[in-house]
Design a protein around this motif. Structure first.
Motif, PDB file in Angstrom:
ATOM      1  N   VAL A  82       0.850  -1.189   0.000  1.00 27.82           N
ATOM      2  CA  VAL A  82       0.000   0.000   0.000  1.00 27.82           C
ATOM      3  C   VAL A  82       0.885   1.239   0.000  1.00 27.82           C
ATOM      4  O   VAL A  82       1.812   1.358   0.816  1.00 27.82           O
ATOM      5  N   GLU A  83       0.611   2.130  -0.943  1.00 30.70           N
ATOM      6  CA  GLU A  83       1.298   3.424  -1.026  1.00 30.70           C
ATOM      7  C   GLU A  83       0.254   4.487  -1.342  1.00 30.70           C
ATOM      8  O   GLU A  83      -0.521   4.326  -2.276  1.00 30.70           O
ATOM      9  N   ASP A  84       0.198   5.528  -0.547  1.00 33.92           N
ATOM     10  CA  ASP A  84      -0.629   6.692  -0.831  1.00 33.92           C
ATOM     11  C   ASP A  84      -2.090   6.331  -1.126  1.00 33.92           C
ATOM     12  O   ASP A  84      -2.668   6.793  -2.106  1.00 33.92           O
ATOM     13  N   GLY A  85      -2.671   5.456  -0.307  1.00 38.51           N
ATOM     14  CA  GLY A  85      -4.082   5.109  -0.459  1.00 38.51           C
ATOM     15  C   GLY A  85      -4.392   4.132  -1.583  1.00 38.51           C
ATOM     16  O   GLY A  85      -5.559   3.882  -1.878  1.00 38.51           O
ATOM     17  N   CYS A  86      -3.355   3.578  -2.203  1.00 39.79           N
ATOM     18  CA  CYS A  86      -3.542   2.615  -3.297  1.00 39.79           C
ATOM     19  C   CYS A  86      -2.847   1.304  -2.943  1.00 39.79           C
ATOM     20  O   CYS A  86      -1.822   1.296  -2.263  1.00 39.79           O
ATOM     21  N   VAL A  87      -3.413   0.210  -3.433  1.00 36.00           N
ATOM     22  CA  VAL A  87      -2.822  -1.106  -3.225  1.00 36.00           C
ATOM     23  C   VAL A  87      -2.391  -1.651  -4.582  1.00 36.00           C
ATOM     24  O   VAL A  87      -3.067  -1.451  -5.591  1.00 36.00           O
ATOM     25  N   LEU A  88      -1.253  -2.337  -4.594  1.00 31.28           N
ATOM     26  CA  LEU A  88      -0.680  -2.810  -5.848  1.00 31.28           C
ATOM     27  C   LEU A  88      -1.252  -4.164  -6.253  1.00 31.28           C
ATOM     28  O   LEU A  88      -1.276  -5.102  -5.461  1.00 31.28           O
ATOM     29  N   PHE A  89      -1.721  -4.224  -7.493  1.00 32.07           N
ATOM     30  CA  PHE A  89      -2.191  -5.461  -8.113  1.00 32.07           C
ATOM     31  C   PHE A  89      -1.475  -5.640  -9.446  1.00 32.07           C
ATOM     32  O   PHE A  89      -0.923  -4.685  -9.999  1.00 32.07           O
TER      33      PHE A  89
ATOM     34  N   PRO B  11      -6.939   2.375  -6.176  1.00 32.77           N
ATOM     35  CA  PRO B  11      -7.344   3.077  -4.952  1.00 32.77           C
ATOM     36  C   PRO B  11      -8.109   2.135  -4.018  1.00 32.77           C
ATOM     37  O   PRO B  11      -9.072   1.485  -4.432  1.00 32.77           O
ATOM     38  N   VAL B  12      -7.671   2.059  -2.783  1.00 30.93           N
ATOM     39  CA  VAL B  12      -8.301   1.162  -1.810  1.00 30.93           C
ATOM     40  C   VAL B  12      -9.788   1.473  -1.677  1.00 30.93           C
ATOM     41  O   VAL B  12     -10.618   0.572  -1.665  1.00 30.93           O
ATOM     42  N   ASN B  13     -10.144   2.752  -1.625  1.00 31.59           N
ATOM     43  CA  ASN B  13     -11.551   3.120  -1.410  1.00 31.59           C
ATOM     44  C   ASN B  13     -12.419   2.879  -2.648  1.00 31.59           C
ATOM     45  O   ASN B  13     -13.625   3.056  -2.587  1.00 31.59           O
TER      46      ASN B  13
ATOM     47  N   ASP C 198     -14.006  -1.819  -5.090  1.00 33.11           N
ATOM     48  CA  ASP C 198     -15.249  -2.443  -5.560  1.00 33.11           C
ATOM     49  C   ASP C 198     -15.504  -2.156  -7.044  1.00 33.11           C
ATOM     50  O   ASP C 198     -16.273  -2.858  -7.687  1.00 33.11           O
ATOM     51  N   ASP C 199     -14.861  -1.133  -7.593  1.00 37.01           N
ATOM     52  CA  ASP C 199     -15.027  -0.778  -9.008  1.00 37.01           C
ATOM     53  C   ASP C 199     -14.227  -1.691  -9.932  1.00 37.01           C
ATOM     54  O   ASP C 199     -14.354  -1.599 -11.149  1.00 37.01           O
ATOM     55  N   TYR C 200     -13.382  -2.539  -9.359  1.00 38.88           N
ATOM     56  CA  TYR C 200     -12.486  -3.388 -10.145  1.00 38.88           C
ATOM     57  C   TYR C 200     -12.765  -4.862  -9.871  1.00 38.88           C
ATOM     58  O   TYR C 200     -13.177  -5.234  -8.775  1.00 38.88           O
ATOM     59  N   LYS C 201     -12.516  -5.681 -10.867  1.00 38.47           N
ATOM     60  CA  LYS C 201     -12.542  -7.129 -10.679  1.00 38.47           C
ATOM     61  C   LYS C 201     -11.137  -7.506 -10.227  1.00 38.47           C
ATOM     62  O   LYS C 201     -10.219  -7.649 -11.030  1.00 38.47           O
ATOM     63  N   ALA C 202     -10.961  -7.576  -8.901  1.00 37.72           N
ATOM     64  CA  ALA C 202      -9.644  -7.784  -8.312  1.00 37.72           C
ATOM     65  C   ALA C 202      -9.705  -8.874  -7.249  1.00 37.72           C
ATOM     66  O   ALA C 202     -10.635  -8.906  -6.443  1.00 37.72           O
TER      67      ALA C 202
ATOM     68  N   LYS D  81     -10.392  -5.053  -0.048  1.00 38.62           N
ATOM     69  CA  LYS D  81     -10.931  -3.747   0.359  1.00 38.62           C
ATOM     70  C   LYS D  81     -11.381  -3.772   1.817  1.00 38.62           C
ATOM     71  O   LYS D  81     -11.055  -2.882   2.593  1.00 38.62           O
ATOM     72  N   ASP D  82     -12.129  -4.797   2.180  1.00 36.23           N
ATOM     73  CA  ASP D  82     -12.590  -4.908   3.560  1.00 36.23           C
ATOM     74  C   ASP D  82     -11.402  -4.985   4.511  1.00 36.23           C
ATOM     75  O   ASP D  82     -11.369  -4.298   5.534  1.00 36.23           O
TER      76      ASP D  82
END
Length: 162
Positions: A23-30, A127-129, A132-136, A142-143
């Motif tokens: 996690v960097e700056d509110g984003c998680v790497l996929f 973006p972590v928040n 839900d907008d992505y198929k990940a 997210k939870d």
């Protein structure tokens, strides 16, 4: 050549995997690639005789080109799923994955030259928040990232029931 901890027997597939939560700056790497229609966590199969900690450090470097350090073991994930396409099509899949939270570096700059099964992988900061907008996958991310934790969590996901 190293051998991953896993096997296929009849219509059953099993794998032992180590993965990173970065996690960097509110984003998680996929990661993602042109063959799949979804994003997936950074990581891969643990090799025979390899510690999960060594596997996640190796996999993160292979996929990102960056040396991340482990903060701590965060999640033990038992994942049951069936694939409708690709190499695992028609197999009843069972994966045990240890997710390690990696120490942030303060930058999202990567040096990725990663390939999986001959297909170029691309790294995506989601973006972590808005996960839900992505198929990940894993679907619990997210939870998990939206709440506090008291220790290692054990999460069971059974996509076959959905």
């Amino acid at each position: 050549m190293p051998i991953d901890c896993g096997f296929t027997k009849e219509n059953h597939w099993f794998r032992y995997r180590a993965a990173a939560i970065i996690v960097e700056d509110g984003c998680v790497l996929f990661a993602g690639n042109e063959r799949e229609d979804y994003y997936y966590s950074i990581g891969g199969g643990v090799h025979m005789g390899e510690a999960a900690e060594d596997a996640v450090i190796r996999e993160v470097f292979e996929e990102t080109g960056v040396h991340y350090e482990i903060d701590h073991l965060a999640v033990i994930h038992e994942n049951f799923f069936s694939e409708s396409g690709g190499a695992l099509q028609g197999l009843d899949c069972h994966e045990i994955c240890l997710y390690f939270l990696m120490k942030p570096r303060g930058t999202r700059t990567l040096h990725s030259e990663s390939y999986t099964l001959g297909v170029r992988e691309e790294m995506h900061w989601l973006p972590v928040n808005r996960l839900d907008d992505y198929k990940a996958f894993p679907s619990f991310m997210k939870d998990y990232l939206s709440r506090e934790h008291l220790g290692i969590e054990h999460i069971i996901t059974d996509e076959r029931k959905q």
